[in-house]
Design a protein around this motif. Structure first.
Motif, PDB file in Angstrom:
ATOM      1  N   ARG A 345      19.100  -5.197   6.289  1.00  0.00           N
ATOM      2  CA  ARG A 345      18.202  -5.401   7.419  1.00  0.00           C
ATOM      3  C   ARG A 345      17.639  -4.081   7.937  1.00  0.00           C
ATOM      4  N   ALA A 346      17.994  -2.989   7.274  1.00  0.00           N
ATOM      5  CA  ALA A 346      17.525  -1.665   7.699  1.00  0.00           C
ATOM      6  C   ALA A 346      16.153  -1.370   7.097  1.00  0.00           C
ATOM      7  N   ILE A 347      15.391  -0.528   7.775  1.00  0.00           N
ATOM      8  CA  ILE A 347      14.091  -0.118   7.254  1.00  0.00           C
ATOM      9  C   ILE A 347      14.258   0.785   6.036  1.00  0.00           C
ATOM     10  N   SER A 348      15.270   1.618   6.057  1.00  0.00           N
ATOM     11  CA  SER A 348      15.514   2.539   4.952  1.00  0.00           C
ATOM     12  C   SER A 348      17.020   2.742   4.815  1.00  0.00           C
ATOM     13  N   SER A 349      17.406   3.617   3.911  1.00  0.00           N
ATOM     14  CA  SER A 349      18.835   3.860   3.715  1.00  0.00           C
ATOM     15  C   SER A 349      19.110   5.348   3.634  1.00  0.00           C
ATOM     16  N   ALA A 350      20.330   5.700   3.972  1.00  0.00           N
ATOM     17  CA  ALA A 350      20.828   7.064   3.822  1.00  0.00           C
ATOM     18  C   ALA A 350      21.763   7.102   2.618  1.00  0.00           C
ATOM     19  N   GLY A 351      22.160   8.311   2.228  1.00  0.00           N
ATOM     20  CA  GLY A 351      23.017   8.441   1.054  1.00  0.00           C
ATOM     21  C   GLY A 351      22.179   8.455  -0.212  1.00  0.00           C
ATOM     22  N   GLY A 352      22.852   8.476  -1.346  1.00  0.00           N
ATOM     23  CA  GLY A 352      22.158   8.502  -2.630  1.00  0.00           C
ATOM     24  C   GLY A 352      22.638   9.646  -3.505  1.00  0.00           C
ATOM     25  N   ILE A 353      21.837   9.987  -4.490  1.00  0.00           N
ATOM     26  CA  ILE A 353      22.201  11.005  -5.467  1.00  0.00           C
ATOM     27  C   ILE A 353      22.219  12.380  -4.807  1.00  0.00           C
ATOM     28  N   SER A 354      23.324  13.081  -4.970  1.00  0.00           N
ATOM     29  CA  SER A 354      23.433  14.429  -4.415  1.00  0.00           C
ATOM     30  C   SER A 354      22.428  15.363  -5.084  1.00  0.00           C
ATOM     31  N   PHE A 355      21.829  16.249  -4.298  1.00  0.00           N
ATOM     32  CA  PHE A 355      20.910  17.232  -4.868  1.00  0.00           C
ATOM     33  C   PHE A 355      21.640  18.185  -5.809  1.00  0.00           C
ATOM     34  N   ASP A 356      22.950  18.251  -5.722  1.00  0.00           N
ATOM     35  CA  ASP A 356      23.719  19.076  -6.661  1.00  0.00           C
ATOM     36  C   ASP A 356      23.661  18.520  -8.078  1.00  0.00           C
ATOM     37  N   GLU A 357      23.251  17.256  -8.219  1.00  0.00           N
ATOM     38  CA  GLU A 357      23.217  16.616  -9.535  1.00  0.00           C
ATOM     39  C   GLU A 357      21.894  16.815 -10.259  1.00  0.00           C
ATOM     40  N   ILE A 358      20.907  17.432  -9.606  1.00  0.00           N
ATOM     41  CA  ILE A 358      19.607  17.612 -10.250  1.00  0.00           C
ATOM     42  C   ILE A 358      19.255  19.095 -10.319  1.00  0.00           C
ATOM     43  N   ASN A 359      18.375  19.424 -11.259  1.00  0.00           N
ATOM     44  CA  ASN A 359      17.904  20.804 -11.334  1.00  0.00           C
ATOM     45  C   ASN A 359      16.651  20.968 -10.480  1.00  0.00           C
ATOM     46  N   GLU A 360      16.021  22.122 -10.579  1.00  0.00           N
ATOM     47  CA  GLU A 360      14.859  22.386  -9.717  1.00  0.00           C
ATOM     48  C   GLU A 360      13.676  21.494 -10.031  1.00  0.00           C
ATOM     49  N   HIS A 361      13.716  20.784 -11.169  1.00  0.00           N
ATOM     50  CA  HIS A 361      12.620  19.898 -11.559  1.00  0.00           C
ATOM     51  C   HIS A 361      12.947  18.417 -11.316  1.00  0.00           C
ATOM     52  N   TYR A 362      14.011  18.155 -10.587  1.00  0.00           N
ATOM     53  CA  TYR A 362      14.449  16.783 -10.270  1.00  0.00           C
ATOM     54  C   TYR A 362      15.017  16.047 -11.490  1.00  0.00           C
ATOM     55  N   MET A 363      15.490  16.796 -12.485  1.00  0.00           N
ATOM     56  CA  MET A 363      16.145  16.186 -13.636  1.00  0.00           C
ATOM     57  C   MET A 363      17.656  16.163 -13.424  1.00  0.00           C
ATOM     58  N   LEU A 364      18.290  15.057 -13.774  1.00  0.00           N
ATOM     59  CA  LEU A 364      19.745  14.946 -13.710  1.00  0.00           C
ATOM     60  C   LEU A 364      20.351  15.864 -14.772  1.00  0.00           C
ATOM     61  N   THR A 365      21.165  16.794 -14.356  1.00  0.00           N
ATOM     62  CA  THR A 365      21.706  17.768 -15.302  1.00  0.00           C
ATOM     63  C   THR A 365      22.656  17.131 -16.314  1.00  0.00           C
ATOM     64  N   LYS A 366      23.269  16.013 -15.934  1.00  0.00           N
ATOM     65  CA  LYS A 366      24.186  15.332 -16.855  1.00  0.00           C
ATOM     66  C   LYS A 366      23.473  14.347 -17.771  1.00  0.00           C
ATOM     67  N   LEU A 367      22.192  14.098 -17.520  1.00  0.00           N
ATOM     68  CA  LEU A 367      21.402  13.202 -18.365  1.00  0.00           C
ATOM     69  C   LEU A 367      20.054  13.870 -18.644  1.00  0.00           C
ATOM     70  N   PRO A 368      20.009  14.828 -19.534  1.00  0.00           N
ATOM     71  CA  PRO A 368      18.762  15.531 -19.828  1.00  0.00           C
ATOM     72  C   PRO A 368      17.629  14.561 -20.178  1.00  0.00           C
ATOM     73  N   GLY A 369      16.475  14.809 -19.573  1.00  0.00           N
ATOM     74  CA  GLY A 369      15.329  13.938 -19.801  1.00  0.00           C
ATOM     75  C   GLY A 369      15.205  12.807 -18.811  1.00  0.00           C
ATOM     76  N   VAL A 370      16.193  12.659 -17.928  1.00  0.00           N
ATOM     77  CA  VAL A 370      16.157  11.610 -16.906  1.00  0.00           C
ATOM     78  C   VAL A 370      15.966  12.268 -15.543  1.00  0.00           C
ATOM     79  N   PHE A 371      14.920  11.875 -14.854  1.00  0.00           N
ATOM     80  CA  PHE A 371      14.536  12.455 -13.579  1.00  0.00           C
ATOM     81  C   PHE A 371      14.674  11.398 -12.475  1.00  0.00           C
ATOM     82  N   VAL A 372      14.767  11.847 -11.237  1.00  0.00           N
ATOM     83  CA  VAL A 372      14.906  10.920 -10.107  1.00  0.00           C
ATOM     84  C   VAL A 372      13.997  11.371  -8.971  1.00  0.00           C
TER      85      VAL A 372
END
Length: 408
Positions: A345-372
């Motif tokens: 029932r909320a307009i939006s949500s908090a939480g989610g993928i930690s910025f520690d999990e992505i590189n400077e290009h928004y790619m998941l470091t543990k899944l090369p080629g996958v961006f968020v």
């Protein structure tokens, strides 16, 4: 993700056809990449259209540094994305789709049509002209052993499809019926990616009202009040319902209210029912002879308080007889908040993928080629245009990251 030979057009899959996914698709298609959009709902951008029912608040016109101060956590990468694609750029983009914008008296920025649907129609037409293909009613189930996407169209079989890069733009966890159901959390956690629990943001809160109050005043607005919590004060409107309170004045404090309730089980807000009138003036008005009037009639005539506000005062306990104490209650009515409304029932949500999990290009470091991008990441912001601005900005940053990745 597999990489194609440099002589062939690179193929990009985008999971989620909300604003972040659509904006990334536009940038990638304009860069000459082959883009396939997948969305589990029958049509794209359903939450975007829902936001448009209230006028489509695209962004806000306040100075950029003040604008950036609205985000929490204030991660440097998120803030840089907004700096790189600021509110003025979003307004220019909208104008480029023949939807010029204007700033209202509150500073909120809207398309002049005051609707989402005309903008979305032109946007989708542009994407089609650039060769973006949209696959509706298609659910993402994760990755196979080779890193290909597991996709299911309708009730059909789950099939593997390989792409050169993937952007996940699946939104947060609010309004599941519009597509953002948070089902991606378990998929990414299986790949050891740190995802903070999705929590309601910009939401209403539960208050234990009496049965009489619930029956009589559910659905009643409270106009121009001020709500205070832990030293923060917001002026605006609210809506009462059978189980609590919601509305813009509450949404603006929802992050700190939610965190306080989660930490302590409950927290107290104070409502100023007459923010434009001082306690001294109220005391003077309430010091007049009451005569044979009921307390409710006396309060209504002396202060102009509506029946719902007077009844809300009674929810806090017996009304004091002394003018000073009564004025103090009007200026700081204490109410105990017991829980945020459910995330759906909320307009939006908090939480989610930690910025520690992505590189400077928004790619998941543990899944090369996958961006968020978008609300999948760990950030939140109040309503007022800040949410959509960051969704667009991170979608753009991820698209630039994908283009860079595929050129390496």
């Amino acid at each position: 993700m597999s990489r194609m030979d440099g002589s062939l057009t690179k193929r990009v899959a985008i999971i989620g056809a909300g604003p972040a996914g659509l904006f990334a698709a536009q940038h990638l298609a304009e860069a000459g990449l082959s883009v396939s959009l997948f969305d589990q709902r029958p049509s794209p951008a359903r939450k975007f259209l829902m936001a448009g029912l209230g006028g489509l608040n695209l962004t806000h016109s306040e100075p950029l540094e003040a604008f950036l101060g609205r985000y929490r956590p204030a991660h440097a990468q998120l803030l840089q994305s907004v700096r790189d694609f600021p509110p003025a750029a979003l307004q220019d983009w909208s104008a480029g789709l023949d939807e010029p914008t204007f700033a209202g008296s509150s500073g909120k920025v809207f398309p002049k049509s005051f609707k989402a649907s005309p903008l979305l129609r032109r946007w989708l037409r542009l994407l089609d002209q650039h060769g973006v293909t949209l696959h509706s009613n298609t659910r993402w189930h994760g990755f196979d052993e080779d890193g290909a996407l597991l996709l299911q169209e309708g009730e059909g079989p789950i099939q593997s499809q390989a792409f050169d890069a993937v952007l996940l733009a699946l939104g947060g966890g609010s309004w599941a019926k519009l597509g953002s159901d948070g089902s991606w959390v378990s998929i990414l956690r299986e790949h050891q990616i740190g995802v903070k629990e999705l929590l309601p943001a910009n939401c209403g809160f539960e208050i234990s009202f009496s049965e009489h109050f619930k029956e009589r005043f559910k659905g009643t607005p409270l106009k121009k009040i001020a709500v205070s919590h832990a030293g923060n004060r917001v002026v605006g409107d609210a809506m009462l319902d059978a189980t609590g309170i919601e509305g813009g004045v509450v949404y603006a404090l929802s992050a700190e209210l939610r965190d306080a309730v989660l930490a302590n089980g409950t927290t107290q807000i104070e409502i100023d029912l007459k923010p434009d009138v001082s306690a001294n003036k109220l005391t003077a008005k309430l010091a007049r002879p009451r005569g044979k009037q009921s307390m409710s009639n006396f309060l209504r005539k002396a202060t102009g308080l509506p029946a719902a506000a007077i009844a809300l005062m009674r929810e806090a306990g017996p009304l004091p007889a002394e003018p000073e104490a009564l004025a103090a209650l009007i200026k700081a009515l204490p109410l105990q908040v017991t829980a945020p409304r459910p995330i759906d029932r909320a307009i939006s949500s908090a939480g989610g993928i930690s910025f520690d999990e992505i590189n400077e290009h928004y790619m998941l470091t543990k899944l090369p080629g996958v961006f968020v991008a978008g609300e999948m990441l760990d950030w939140e912001a109040p309503t007022g245009g800040y949410l959509l601005q960051a969704v667009f900005a991170t979608g753009r940053s991820a698209a630039l990251g994908i283009a860079s990745y595929l050129q390496d």
